[in-house]
Write a protein that holds these residues in place. Structure first.
Motif, PDB file in Angstrom:
ATOM      1  N   MET A   1       0.840  -1.196   0.000  1.00 39.78           N
ATOM      2  CA  MET A   1       0.000   0.000   0.000  1.00 39.78           C
ATOM      3  C   MET A   1       0.881   1.255   0.000  1.00 39.78           C
ATOM      4  N   THR A   2       0.556   2.205  -0.874  1.00 42.36           N
ATOM      5  CA  THR A   2       1.334   3.442  -0.986  1.00 42.36           C
ATOM      6  C   THR A   2       0.497   4.623  -0.511  1.00 42.36           C
ATOM      7  N   THR A 148       3.693   4.722 -13.766  1.00 36.30           N
ATOM      8  CA  THR A 148       3.458   4.081 -12.472  1.00 36.30           C
ATOM      9  C   THR A 148       4.517   4.618 -11.521  1.00 36.30           C
ATOM     10  N   VAL A 152       1.816   3.140  -7.821  1.00 32.52           N
ATOM     11  CA  VAL A 152       0.550   3.860  -8.011  1.00 32.52           C
ATOM     12  C   VAL A 152       0.402   4.218  -9.495  1.00 32.52           C
ATOM     13  N   ARG A 170      -5.481  11.273 -13.094  1.00 33.58           N
ATOM     14  CA  ARG A 170      -5.930  10.469 -11.956  1.00 33.58           C
ATOM     15  C   ARG A 170      -4.706   9.776 -11.392  1.00 33.58           C
ATOM     16  N   GLY A 172      -3.807   7.230  -8.581  1.00 33.13           N
ATOM     17  CA  GLY A 172      -4.472   6.327  -7.635  1.00 33.13           C
ATOM     18  C   GLY A 172      -5.934   6.735  -7.552  1.00 33.13           C
ATOM     19  N   ASN A 173      -6.368   7.114  -6.349  1.00 29.61           N
ATOM     20  CA  ASN A 173      -7.772   7.510  -6.176  1.00 29.61           C
ATOM     21  C   ASN A 173      -7.946   9.009  -5.958  1.00 29.61           C
ATOM     22  N   ASP A 195     -11.388   8.941  -4.078  1.00 32.28           N
ATOM     23  CA  ASP A 195     -11.421   9.536  -2.744  1.00 32.28           C
ATOM     24  C   ASP A 195     -11.602  11.049  -2.859  1.00 32.28           C
ATOM     25  N   SER A 261      -4.619  10.041   0.868  1.00 30.13           N
ATOM     26  CA  SER A 261      -5.278   8.887   0.292  1.00 30.13           C
ATOM     27  C   SER A 261      -4.252   7.764   0.280  1.00 30.13           C
ATOM     28  N   HIS A 262      -4.666   6.577  -0.103  1.00 30.70           N
ATOM     29  CA  HIS A 262      -3.666   5.517  -0.308  1.00 30.70           C
ATOM     30  C   HIS A 262      -4.135   4.603  -1.413  1.00 30.70           C
ATOM     31  N   TYR A 263      -3.177   3.867  -1.963  1.00 29.26           N
ATOM     32  CA  TYR A 263      -3.507   2.999  -3.092  1.00 29.26           C
ATOM     33  C   TYR A 263      -2.911   1.626  -2.831  1.00 29.26           C
TER      34      TYR A 263
END
Ligand SMILES: [Zn+2]
Ligand SMILES: [Zn+2]
Ligand SMILES: [Zn+2]
Length: 264
Positions: A1-2, A148, A152, A170, A172-173, A195, A261-263
């Motif tokens: 998770m990033t 990437t 992400v 965009r 990630g989120n 998010d 946020s996280h991805y």
């Protein structure tokens, strides 16, 4: 998770707020949320620091946000309010003793490399100018990630901005959608599950190359991010008055706003 942290460096239109010589209520407001520098964001993705645009106010924004590293720049388009602070990338090249890669679609890069040709020369021992390398991002309308970063994915959307095609991203989120006047259904579909959405919202009056408040509210409802923040606002929109009429889970952005946020 990033982990991904986005800082709004600026959420103003090309004239910024206050507008020079204007004594309207927004320009005279003492609320810091009504002082908006030109549109820009800084995004920390894991350990990497990425910059979206280097506009007219980039020096002050970098000082205010205490930026001390930039691993790459994503350019949306070459309008002055998004580009003309490019010379201040020099300080980061010097600190990092390295060139900085800059990214955009082909027409954006062609414009930047011709107007600021000296920034794309080899480094000199004095670091007396920015040392940048241009990398083209294919306009694939978000079908596949164009980059990437720390696992992400970054998707790029070519969105209409008057006669220009502006890159919207965009990450990630999170999504940064500045300077546009239309979004098609396919793009709206590809923006589900966000998010945070940062969306152009120039002013109440319709304008050929930007979204009006009514259009921005409509797109925000259809994209339905967990939270939407409006950006690129003129002085005709005060923070307080716009906040009161925003749809649910929408608000005006302000300079210095930070979201996480996280991805996975
Ligand atoms: Zn702009
Ligand atoms: Zn004003
Ligand atoms: Zn523009």
């Amino acid at each position: 998770m990033t982990d991904i942290t986005l800082t709004v460096l600026g959420c103003g239109s090309s004239s910024a707020t206050p507008v020079i010589g204007c004594d309207c209520p927004t320009c005279c407001s003492t609320n810091p949320k009504n002082q908006r520098s030109r549109s820009s964001a800084h995004v920390q993705i894991g350990r990497q620091h990425w910059q979206i645009d280097t506009g007219t106010d980039f020096h002050q924004q970098a000082i205010r946000a205490r930026l001390n590293r930039i691993d790459g720049v994503l350019y949306t388009h070459p309008h002055a309010d998004h580009l003309n602070g490019i010379d201040d990338l020099r300080a980061f090249c010097y600190h990092q003793q390295s060139h900085i890669p800059v990214y955009g679609h082909a027409a954006t890069l062609k414009n930047i490399t011709s107007r600021f040709d000296y920034a794309f020369l080899p480094a000199s021992p004095f670091w007396n100018r920015p040392v940048l390398q241009a990398h083209e991002l294919p306009l694939n309308n978000g079908h596949q990630p164009v980059l990437t970063i720390e696992d992400v994915p970054i998707w790029q959307f070519g969105v209409p901005h008057g006669h220009w095609i502006c890159s919207a991203f965009r990450i990630g989120n999170l999504a940064w959608f500045t300077d546009l006047n239309y979004l098609d259904d396919k793009t709206i579909e590809q923006l589900q599950g966000l998010d945070y959405l940062f969306l152009d919202c120039l002013m109440d009056t319709a304008y050929a190359s930007h979204l009006s408040t009514e259009q921005a509210f409509d797109y925000a409802r259809r994209i339905d991010a967990r939270q939407t923040y409006f950006i690129h606002m003129t002085h005709t929109l005060s923070y307080e008055s716009l906040l009161h009429r925003c749809p649910p889970r929408c608000a005006p952005a302000y300079d210095g706003l930070v979201v996480h946020s996280h991805y996975a």
